[in-house]
Design a protein around this motif. Structure first.
Motif, PDB file in Angstrom:
ATOM      1  N   LEU A 163       0.375  -2.779   0.636  1.00 31.52           N
ATOM      2  CA  LEU A 163       0.610  -3.567   1.853  1.00 31.52           C
ATOM      3  C   LEU A 163       0.737  -5.048   1.535  1.00 31.52           C
ATOM      4  CD1 LEU A 163      -1.899  -1.789   4.270  1.00 31.52           C
ATOM      5  CD2 LEU A 163       0.575  -1.485   4.141  1.00 31.52           C
ATOM      6  N   THR A 164      -0.079  -5.524   0.593  1.00 30.29           N
ATOM      7  CA  THR A 164       0.003  -6.940   0.195  1.00 30.29           C
ATOM      8  C   THR A 164       1.372  -7.261  -0.384  1.00 30.29           C
ATOM      9  OG1 THR A 164      -2.376  -6.992  -0.251  1.00 30.29           O
ATOM     10  CG2 THR A 164      -1.032  -8.719  -1.260  1.00 30.29           C
ATOM     11  N   VAL A 215       3.962  -7.501   2.470  1.00 33.77           N
ATOM     12  CA  VAL A 215       3.815  -8.721   3.264  1.00 33.77           C
ATOM     13  C   VAL A 215       4.221  -9.958   2.466  1.00 33.77           C
ATOM     14  CG1 VAL A 215       2.133 -10.159   4.484  1.00 33.77           C
ATOM     15  CG2 VAL A 215       2.028  -7.677   4.696  1.00 33.77           C
ATOM     16  N   THR A 218      11.369  -4.383  -0.875  1.00 35.22           N
ATOM     17  CA  THR A 218      10.117  -5.133  -0.906  1.00 35.22           C
ATOM     18  C   THR A 218       9.631  -5.219  -2.345  1.00 35.22           C
ATOM     19  OG1 THR A 218       8.823  -3.122  -0.560  1.00 35.22           O
ATOM     20  CG2 THR A 218       9.527  -4.334   1.406  1.00 35.22           C
ATOM     21  N   PRO A 250      -0.068   1.948   8.707  1.00 32.28           N
ATOM     22  CA  PRO A 250      -0.050   0.531   8.294  1.00 32.28           C
ATOM     23  C   PRO A 250       1.147   0.188   7.415  1.00 32.28           C
ATOM     24  CG  PRO A 250      -1.786   1.728   7.145  1.00 32.28           C
ATOM     25  CD  PRO A 250      -1.281   2.618   8.215  1.00 32.28           C
ATOM     26  N   ALA A 288       3.591  -2.881   8.268  1.00 31.71           N
ATOM     27  CA  ALA A 288       3.859  -3.927   7.280  1.00 31.71           C
ATOM     28  C   ALA A 288       5.352  -4.085   7.034  1.00 31.71           C
ATOM     29  CB  ALA A 288       3.136  -3.595   5.972  1.00 31.71           C
ATOM     30  N   ASN A 289       6.102  -2.984   6.999  1.00 35.12           N
ATOM     31  CA  ASN A 289       7.551  -3.073   6.809  1.00 35.12           C
ATOM     32  C   ASN A 289       8.233  -3.760   7.978  1.00 35.12           C
ATOM     33  OD1 ASN A 289       8.898  -1.553   4.337  1.00 35.12           O
ATOM     34  ND2 ASN A 289       7.039  -0.419   4.862  1.00 35.12           N
ATOM     35  N   GLU A 330       7.575  -7.417   7.645  1.00 29.75           N
ATOM     36  CA  GLU A 330       8.357  -8.001   6.546  1.00 29.75           C
ATOM     37  C   GLU A 330       9.787  -8.284   6.978  1.00 29.75           C
ATOM     38  OE1 GLU A 330      11.296  -7.600   3.294  1.00 29.75           O
ATOM     39  OE2 GLU A 330      10.777  -5.984   4.681  1.00 29.75           O
TER      40      GLU A 330
END
Length: 405
Positions: free
Chosen positions: A85-86, A89, A106, A134, A138-139, A142
């Motif tokens: 996830l980090t 983001v 990503t 999650p 997150a996508n 982004e």
């Protein structure tokens, strides 16, 4: 007779863990390659490089964690998902607007799916749905908007992880069912094997003591009565279940594990001549006819077949009377060995065998048919009241070579 323990591992889950390990390494290298190819799209490449260093070290250091469900702990799964996830983001922070608007990958790219799949294999479809949510959020953060390609990728990861999680749950249930079936099958066979041995020895002696005690009377008669009671009690134990489970299934991380305790013959060597085992049965009132040439069978199969013939002759002596004659005929066919035991006794009344099994008298059911079934063969019994009884025993040669223990 020696015993050995054979461990059977049944797991469709373990190959999934091994595949996941390879997937994580390959997708980590793939993500790094994508970054190198699109290096000019990054305004702050230092952020991306720092993330890839962490991703590289983490992926290699945690390979032992994705080897089994036990090693893959909840804490590891949480940290692994957090890293994915980090990276998602951080993508708009490190890359320029053109990279984001054009639908560029990503930072972790498809490595993220490995984190979600780990949840699916560990906990099933519910865990997969929990981890996918999650990632989807997150996508969307982004990209800044729900673009078509982003929604497509999110839905793909969601559906794939939930499907794999469901398959894992079904596989685990199937493994437990199979292990339980093996327990029941092993228990039944072990009980029947012991029942045959008891029938050929202890029960025959008790029955003889009972008959002789009744004839002699007095204290011997009382002893015969007690022997008869013990015979009935022992038959009840044998028919109802005397042997504990010899196979135990464990719902361990490796899948269903079955430990089978098997008895090994001390002389499990080459084939023996069946005629040598059947010749001792010949007597004044038992005729033995054989083909005049060796009839080779593996030692365990030959011993079981000879024991079945002995059980058939015991039934002749017991039910046809001392004056009855019996004949043993051995036929060596190309694909099987056929042994026929015939007598000139009064025959068996219709329905008597079923009644005997219901009373716990399992001579024909276990000592004869059970033995032949274990060898992959068959036992056919034909009896006509007033004209005697014929038992035909067949053992296939191919099964006898490979299938006997």
């Amino acid at each position: 007779m020696a015993k050995r323990e054979r461990v059977i591992r049944m797991s469709v889950e373990q190959p999934l863990w091994r595949a996941l390990s390879g997937y994580r390494v390959l997708t980590m290298l793939y993500a790094v390659g994508l970054f190198a190819a699109a290096y000019d799209d990054f305004d702050r490449p230092g952020i991306a490089i720092a993330f890839y260093v962490v991703l590289f070290v983490w992926t290699l250091a945690t390979l032992p964690r994705v080897q089994s469900a036990v090693a893959c702990t909840k804490r590891f799964l949480a940290v692994d998902l957090a890293i994915a996830l980090t990276g998602i983001v951080l993508t708009p922070v490190a890359a320029d607007a053109h990279h984001i608007d054009s639908g560029g990958p990503t930072l972790p790219s498809i490595w993220t799916a490995g984190s979600v799949l780990a949840y699916a294999i560990k906990g099933g479809w519910r865990w997969a749905a929990f981890a996918s949510t999650p990632v989807a959020v997150a996508n969307l953060i982004e990209r800044g908007s729900p673009a078509r390609d982003t929604v497509h990728n999110v839905v793909l990861v969601w559906v794939a992880s939930i499907a794999i999680g469901y398959v894992v749950e079904v596989a685990r249930a199937s493994e437990r069912t199979l292990a339980r079936a093996l327990e029941i099958e092993a228990t039944t066979r072990e009980r029947e094997r012991l029942a045959r041995d008891i029938h050929d020895g202890v029960l025959q002696v008790l029955a003889m003591v009972q008959r002789r005690g009744v004839v002699l009377g007095g204290e011997a008669g009382e002893l015969g009565r007690m022997a008869g009671e013990q015979e009935i009690a022992l038959r009840t134990l044998v028919s109802g279940g005397l042997v504990p489970v010899s196979r135990v299934s464990l719902d361990a991380a490796e899948g269903a594990v079955v430990r089978a305790v098997e008895e090994c013959d001390d002389d499990d060597g080459g084939p023996v001549d069946l005629r040598a085992l059947l010749a001792p049965y010949a007597a004044a009132k038992v005729s033995f006819a054989e083909p005049g040439a060796p009839v080779p069978l593996p030692a365990p199969a030959a011993k079981e077949l000879a024991a079945a013939v002995g059980a058939a002759l015991d039934n002749v002596r017991r039910h046809a009377g001392d004056e009855a004659r019996a004949w043993i005929l051995v036929e060596d066919e190309p694909g099987e060995v056929v042994v026929t035991v015939r007598d000139d006794g009064p025959g068996i009344p219709e329905g008597r065998l079923a009644q005997a099994e219901g009373e716990g008298r399992l001579g024909v059911a276990l000592s004869i048919r059970g033995r032949l079934r274990d060898l992959g063969g068959s036992a056919e019994l034909v009896s006509i009241p007033g004209q005697g009884t014929e038992v035909e025993l067949k053992v296939p040669k191919a099964r006898g070579k490979a299938g006997t223990r």
